[in-house]
Motif scaffolding. Sequence first.
Motif, PDB file in Angstrom:
ATOM      1  N   UNK A 203      33.883  17.796   7.547  1.00 40.06           N
ATOM      2  CA  UNK A 203      32.435  17.603   7.551  1.00 40.06           C
ATOM      3  C   UNK A 203      31.873  18.158   8.860  1.00 40.06           C
ATOM      4  N   UNK A 204      31.906  19.495   8.993  1.00 39.93           N
ATOM      5  CA  UNK A 204      31.662  20.106  10.287  1.00 39.93           C
ATOM      6  C   UNK A 204      30.214  20.070  10.740  1.00 39.93           C
ATOM      7  N   UNK A 205      29.291  19.660   9.868  1.00 31.73           N
ATOM      8  CA  UNK A 205      27.923  19.530  10.336  1.00 31.73           C
ATOM      9  C   UNK A 205      27.690  18.202  11.047  1.00 31.73           C
ATOM     10  N   UNK A 206      28.689  17.344  11.074  1.00 34.02           N
ATOM     11  CA  UNK A 206      28.532  16.036  11.720  1.00 34.02           C
ATOM     12  C   UNK A 206      29.583  15.780  12.793  1.00 34.02           C
ATOM     13  N   UNK A 207      30.542  16.665  12.949  1.00 28.77           N
ATOM     14  CA  UNK A 207      31.704  16.334  13.745  1.00 28.77           C
ATOM     15  C   UNK A 207      31.864  17.173  15.004  1.00 28.77           C
ATOM     16  N   UNK A 208      30.801  17.434  15.694  1.00 26.73           N
ATOM     17  CA  UNK A 208      30.930  18.051  17.003  1.00 26.73           C
ATOM     18  C   UNK A 208      31.615  17.063  17.942  1.00 26.73           C
ATOM     19  N   UNK A 209      32.634  17.503  18.700  1.00 25.86           N
ATOM     20  CA  UNK A 209      33.308  16.577  19.620  1.00 25.86           C
ATOM     21  C   UNK A 209      32.340  16.034  20.665  1.00 25.86           C
ATOM     22  N   UNK A 210      32.561  14.778  21.034  1.00 22.28           N
ATOM     23  CA  UNK A 210      31.748  14.119  22.055  1.00 22.28           C
ATOM     24  C   UNK A 210      32.670  13.679  23.183  1.00 22.28           C
ATOM     25  N   UNK A 211      32.371  14.075  24.415  1.00 26.01           N
ATOM     26  CA  UNK A 211      33.184  13.665  25.559  1.00 26.01           C
ATOM     27  C   UNK A 211      33.148  12.148  25.722  1.00 26.01           C
ATOM     28  N   UNK A 212      34.279  11.603  26.190  1.00 30.00           N
ATOM     29  CA  UNK A 212      34.357  10.157  26.371  1.00 30.00           C
ATOM     30  C   UNK A 212      33.235   9.628  27.265  1.00 30.00           C
ATOM     31  N   UNK A 213      32.923  10.346  28.318  1.00 31.28           N
ATOM     32  CA  UNK A 213      31.915   9.864  29.267  1.00 31.28           C
ATOM     33  C   UNK A 213      30.531   9.780  28.639  1.00 31.28           C
ATOM     34  N   UNK A 289      31.987   3.615   9.356  1.00 31.33           N
ATOM     35  CA  UNK A 289      30.835   3.957  10.181  1.00 31.33           C
ATOM     36  C   UNK A 289      29.860   4.831   9.396  1.00 31.33           C
ATOM     37  N   UNK A 290      28.557   4.685   9.658  1.00 32.30           N
ATOM     38  CA  UNK A 290      27.568   5.551   8.996  1.00 32.30           C
ATOM     39  C   UNK A 290      27.855   7.018   9.297  1.00 32.30           C
ATOM     40  N   UNK A 291      27.470   7.886   8.368  1.00 31.96           N
ATOM     41  CA  UNK A 291      27.765   9.315   8.516  1.00 31.96           C
ATOM     42  C   UNK A 291      27.209   9.878   9.821  1.00 31.96           C
ATOM     43  N   UNK A 292      26.040   9.376  10.244  1.00 28.85           N
ATOM     44  CA  UNK A 292      25.441   9.941  11.451  1.00 28.85           C
ATOM     45  C   UNK A 292      26.106   9.447  12.726  1.00 28.85           C
ATOM     46  N   UNK A 293      27.103   8.551  12.587  1.00 30.44           N
ATOM     47  CA  UNK A 293      27.841   8.062  13.768  1.00 30.44           C
ATOM     48  C   UNK A 293      29.303   8.475  13.767  1.00 30.44           C
ATOM     49  N   UNK A 294      29.707   9.218  12.740  1.00 31.55           N
ATOM     50  CA  UNK A 294      31.126   9.565  12.633  1.00 31.55           C
ATOM     51  C   UNK A 294      31.590  10.407  13.814  1.00 31.55           C
ATOM     52  N   UNK A 295      30.735  11.312  14.291  1.00 29.98           N
ATOM     53  CA  UNK A 295      31.165  12.155  15.414  1.00 29.98           C
ATOM     54  C   UNK A 295      31.462  11.308  16.644  1.00 29.98           C
TER      55      UNK A 295
END
Length: 424
Positions: A203-213, A289-295
Amino acid sequence: MPRDRRPTLVVFSQTYPPDPAAVGQYMHEAGAAMAAKGWRVVAYASARGYDDPSRKYPSKETRDGVEVRRIPFSSFGKGSIKVRLVGGMLFCAQAALRAMCLRKIDRVLVSTSPPMAPLSAIALRKVRRSPYCFWAMDINPDQMIAMELTTAASKPAKLFESMIRATLGGAESVLTLDRYMGAALEKKVALGERLFVAPPWPMDNRLEPVDHADNPFRAEHGLQGKFVVMYSGNHSPAHPLTTLLHAAQRLQDDDRFRFVFIGGGGGRAEVDSFQAEHKLANLVGLPYQPLDRIRYSLSAADLHVVSMGDAMVGVVHPCKVYGAMLASRPVLGLGPSGCHVGEIVEQHGLGWRADHGDVDGLVSALRSAVDTPAERLAEMGERARQAATGDGRWGRLRLEGVLTGLLAHGPGAAARWAGDPLAG
């Protein structure tokens, strides 16, 4: 009112967004891809949540160009096999009858939610002569037998075996998720050029990596400074978690670790009861988790665990591995080496693997992971993301090419996209 001259695709899927189950999400994105190509797409789904039947969705709406029509009295939760079968049969009967009323049907897309969903497509083929594509995301009765819910000699198993053979025999095309599943289907019916293998897209439109910080999920759940080992997805006997739970217990005095279990399903009770019995402070249990929070949730992990039951190879396909890869995180394959996930991890150097029942081996792998320098973990994560997107093996473009070719023009149009990237 002018007649709609667009070709029409009918989609049958008991679960459908915003319901979080993966099958529904993939069916919707396939329908949306066809709608973007100018097709009229009508999707029939349940009016209530698959995992949580207390959730009720709009009876009619349009999502990304797809006309979603939700059916009442067609999902009663997953409390028992009988309850699921009743809900599934009611869904199939109502969906087929409603689809019969459409002015025209050019093609049908059906998957395995519920397992008897292809009966709706078979009915349309017989009455309306509408060709269908069967997207096999799991295989029954093989799954029920492997989970020891029935035996091959039982009446339910024989009934499902007859149904899957009829489904395969009548399908214009069959799409499945890995070469192990393809081989299992070929044993039932000789499919030849009607069979296509393509792993599902992330689901690449929602899964941009997010840094831990920068990740609010880690802060919200007290995960700062911890090495997060995550299992995210359906908790099912098909994806056993017992060995992982015992590893968490073994490592409860190592405060570097946090074990996070996200999702629901029939296996969730084991996680909750194990935590309560052993009072594990290092274990966190959360719902889907809701789709908009999966990333945020997937990026909160340092290591994703993807479990495949030993008897499930060729029967189910753990799509959760692609979300982990797209989140740029290493993967620990829990299960046999001779399966799709084990091959991904080994061929791309994405992480570690351990066998079910080998708690010592899993604990050793987890300690190796936590002791791995951050830059090496980042390299594994980057290789995972590149494998999922950069070379096109599991990317959206590839599977869209297969699906839209099959649905728009039939098997011949999809041939150039077909084939499991791990087939050799």
